[in-house]
Design a protein around this motif. Structure first.
Motif, PDB file in Angstrom:
ATOM      1  N   MET A   1       0.779  -1.266  -0.116  1.00 47.53           N
ATOM      2  CA  MET A   1       0.008  -0.032  -0.028  1.00 47.53           C
ATOM      3  C   MET A   1       0.967   1.219   0.082  1.00 47.53           C
ATOM      4  N   LEU A   2       0.581   2.108  -0.828  1.00 42.99           N
ATOM      5  CA  LEU A   2       1.184   3.444  -0.898  1.00 42.99           C
ATOM      6  C   LEU A   2       0.690   4.492  -0.196  1.00 42.99           C
ATOM      7  N   GLN A   3       1.689   5.185   0.649  1.00 42.85           N
ATOM      8  CA  GLN A   3       1.042   6.082   1.967  1.00 42.85           C
ATOM      9  C   GLN A   3       1.914   7.345   1.743  1.00 42.85           C
ATOM     10  N   ALA A   4       1.286   8.450   1.637  1.00 45.00           N
ATOM     11  CA  ALA A   4       2.334   9.795   1.796  1.00 45.00           C
ATOM     12  C   ALA A   4       2.390  10.293   3.034  1.00 45.00           C
ATOM     13  N   ILE A   5       3.557  10.289   3.589  1.00 49.90           N
ATOM     14  CA  ILE A   5       3.866  10.726   5.000  1.00 49.90           C
ATOM     15  C   ILE A   5       3.987  12.206   5.001  1.00 49.90           C
ATOM     16  N   PRO A   6       3.424  12.963   5.519  1.00 47.27           N
ATOM     17  CA  PRO A   6       3.494  14.506   5.549  1.00 47.27           C
ATOM     18  C   PRO A   6       5.061  15.034   6.430  1.00 47.27           C
ATOM     19  N   LEU A   7       6.128  14.698   6.030  1.00 46.39           N
ATOM     20  CA  LEU A   7       7.358  14.881   6.830  1.00 46.39           C
ATOM     21  C   LEU A   7       7.513  16.356   7.518  1.00 46.39           C
ATOM     22  N   PHE A   8       7.759  16.641   8.567  1.00 50.03           N
ATOM     23  CA  PHE A   8       8.281  18.171   8.894  1.00 50.03           C
ATOM     24  C   PHE A   8       7.129  19.037   8.820  1.00 50.03           C
ATOM     25  N   PRO A   9       5.930  18.732   9.367  1.00 43.59           N
ATOM     26  CA  PRO A   9       4.986  19.968   9.409  1.00 43.59           C
ATOM     27  C   PRO A   9       5.515  21.240  10.131  1.00 43.59           C
ATOM     28  N   THR A  10       5.001  22.466   9.368  1.00 43.90           N
ATOM     29  CA  THR A  10       5.453  23.523  10.254  1.00 43.90           C
ATOM     30  C   THR A  10       4.320  24.237  10.543  1.00 43.90           C
ATOM     31  N   PRO A  11       4.137  24.318  12.055  1.00 46.53           N
ATOM     32  CA  PRO A  11       2.874  25.028  12.394  1.00 46.53           C
ATOM     33  C   PRO A  11       3.024  26.486  12.312  1.00 46.53           C
ATOM     34  N   VAL A  12       2.184  27.316  11.823  1.00 43.00           N
ATOM     35  CA  VAL A  12       1.948  28.732  11.916  1.00 43.00           C
ATOM     36  C   VAL A  12       0.772  29.262  12.832  1.00 43.00           C
ATOM     37  N   TRP A  13       0.794  29.961  13.563  1.00 46.93           N
ATOM     38  CA  TRP A  13      -0.515  30.483  14.280  1.00 46.93           C
ATOM     39  C   TRP A  13      -1.176  31.543  13.912  1.00 46.93           C
ATOM     40  N   HIS A  14      -2.408  31.761  13.630  1.00 42.97           N
ATOM     41  CA  HIS A  14      -3.184  33.020  13.315  1.00 42.97           C
ATOM     42  C   HIS A  14      -4.216  33.412  14.237  1.00 42.97           C
ATOM     43  N   TYR A  15      -3.836  34.416  14.899  1.00 43.43           N
ATOM     44  CA  TYR A  15      -4.954  34.986  15.919  1.00 43.43           C
ATOM     45  C   TYR A  15      -5.593  36.157  15.306  1.00 43.43           C
ATOM     46  N   ARG A  16      -6.888  36.343  15.847  1.00 41.20           N
ATOM     47  CA  ARG A  16      -7.613  37.516  15.593  1.00 41.20           C
ATOM     48  C   ARG A  16      -7.645  38.058  17.111  1.00 41.20           C
ATOM     49  N   ILE A  17      -6.754  39.472  17.145  1.00 45.29           N
ATOM     50  CA  ILE A  17      -6.707  40.011  18.548  1.00 45.29           C
ATOM     51  C   ILE A  17      -8.041  40.627  18.995  1.00 45.29           C
ATOM     52  N   SER A  18      -8.192  40.180  20.455  1.00 45.29           N
ATOM     53  CA  SER A  18      -9.237  40.687  20.955  1.00 45.29           C
ATOM     54  C   SER A  18      -9.311  42.217  21.552  1.00 45.29           C
ATOM     55  N   ASP A  19     -10.341  42.748  21.427  1.00 46.74           N
ATOM     56  CA  ASP A  19     -10.715  44.308  21.772  1.00 46.74           C
ATOM     57  C   ASP A  19      -9.482  45.168  21.024  1.00 46.74           C
ATOM     58  N   TRP A  20      -9.716  44.843  19.593  1.00 48.53           N
ATOM     59  CA  TRP A  20      -8.616  45.252  18.797  1.00 48.53           C
ATOM     60  C   TRP A  20      -8.586  46.823  18.779  1.00 48.53           C
ATOM     61  N   GLU A  21      -9.637  47.729  18.600  1.00 50.69           N
ATOM     62  CA  GLU A  21      -9.441  49.181  18.505  1.00 50.69           C
ATOM     63  C   GLU A  21      -8.755  49.764  19.816  1.00 50.69           C
ATOM     64  N   THR A  22      -9.027  49.220  20.725  1.00 52.07           N
ATOM     65  CA  THR A  22      -8.321  49.885  21.972  1.00 52.07           C
ATOM     66  C   THR A  22      -6.681  49.112  21.981  1.00 52.07           C
ATOM     67  N   LYS A  23      -6.618  48.019  21.414  1.00 48.44           N
ATOM     68  CA  LYS A  23      -5.226  47.675  21.544  1.00 48.44           C
ATOM     69  C   LYS A  23      -4.245  48.287  20.274  1.00 48.44           C
ATOM     70  N   LYS A  24      -5.001  48.659  19.257  1.00 53.47           N
ATOM     71  CA  LYS A  24      -4.242  49.204  18.128  1.00 53.47           C
ATOM     72  C   LYS A  24      -3.796  50.636  18.365  1.00 53.47           C
ATOM     73  N   GLU A  25      -4.722  51.519  18.999  1.00 51.70           N
ATOM     74  CA  GLU A  25      -4.337  52.549  19.736  1.00 51.70           C
ATOM     75  C   GLU A  25      -3.242  52.588  20.631  1.00 51.70           C
ATOM     76  N   GLN A  26      -3.240  51.708  21.653  1.00 52.02           N
ATOM     77  CA  GLN A  26      -2.141  51.293  22.463  1.00 52.02           C
ATOM     78  C   GLN A  26      -0.790  50.988  21.572  1.00 52.02           C
ATOM     79  N   LEU A  27      -0.765  50.181  20.743  1.00 50.36           N
ATOM     80  CA  LEU A  27       0.410  49.675  20.117  1.00 50.36           C
ATOM     81  C   LEU A  27       0.993  50.970  19.317  1.00 50.36           C
ATOM     82  N   LEU A  28       0.186  51.665  18.563  1.00 47.79           N
ATOM     83  CA  LEU A  28       0.496  52.535  17.568  1.00 47.79           C
ATOM     84  C   LEU A  28       1.261  53.599  18.418  1.00 47.79           C
TER      85      LEU A  28
END
Length: 184
Positions: free
Chosen positions: A1-28
């Motif tokens: 049986m032929l099987q593809a093995i996904p070697l070395f996966p690389t995680p990347v995390w994607h967040y939606r920042i909470s309370d964005w409008e307040t944090k945007k002003e603070q970050l800027l």
């Protein structure tokens, strides 16, 4: 049986920042818009003498997201005790400006927060895979679907870049690096 093995996966995390409008002003408000930080219509306060000038304030603003990520990493990777922010900086891109491909070395994780970003006008950071396509030999890369208030986190060894901005509106990001604290 032929099987593809996904070697070395690389995680990347994607967040939606909470309370964005307040944090945007603070970050800027964290960075100083000094003339010496502008070069050829690109702004960066990424300087050796400035890398930690507002990391404490940044950590306070982003504590919820940072703790959530740290908990995720501690559960996902054996031997990690925690994470430490070792640098924070701001980048501003005007029309036709870009950042060429680069990595941040083997320190842990790097991140981009899309602080002033107009979806449809601006492009996200392009992330490159560690390996080329086995059929064509082409570099494999992706631009994640992001919007203002999103944060991506990726391994600091991952090559990434910003394509030239085609917008008349400024694109601003806040970036940071995190060092891994290992259990001893």
């Amino acid at each position: 049986m032929l099987q593809a093995i996904p070697l070395f996966p690389t995680p990347v995390w994607h967040y939606r920042i909470s309370d964005w409008e307040t944090k945007k002003e603070q970050l800027l408000s964290l960075h100083e818009d000094k003339p010496e930080y502008w070069e050829d219509d690109n702004f960066t306060d990424f300087r050796r003498d400035n890398l930690n000038s507002y990391s404490k304030e940044f950590s306070t603003i982003m504590i919820r997201e940072l703790m959530e990520f740290q908990d995720c990493v501690k559960q996902s990777f054996v031997g990690i005790n925690g994470l430490s922010i070792n640098s924070v900086w701001t980048q501003k891109y005007l029309k036709n400006k870009f950042m060429g491909p680069h990595t941040h070395g083997s320190q842990g994780f790097s991140s981009v927060i899309y602080t002033e970003f107009t979806k449809g006008e601006h492009k996200s950071t392009c992330l490159q895979a560690y390996n080329c396509c086995p059929v064509t030999g082409d570099h494999q890369e992706i631009e994640l679907d992001v919007e203002e208030g999103d944060m991506i986190i990726f391994p600091s060894t991952m090559a990434h870049y910003a394509n030239p901005s085609e917008s008349d509106n400024q694109r601003t990001i806040v970036s940071f690096n995190m060092t891994i604290n290992w259990n001893v």
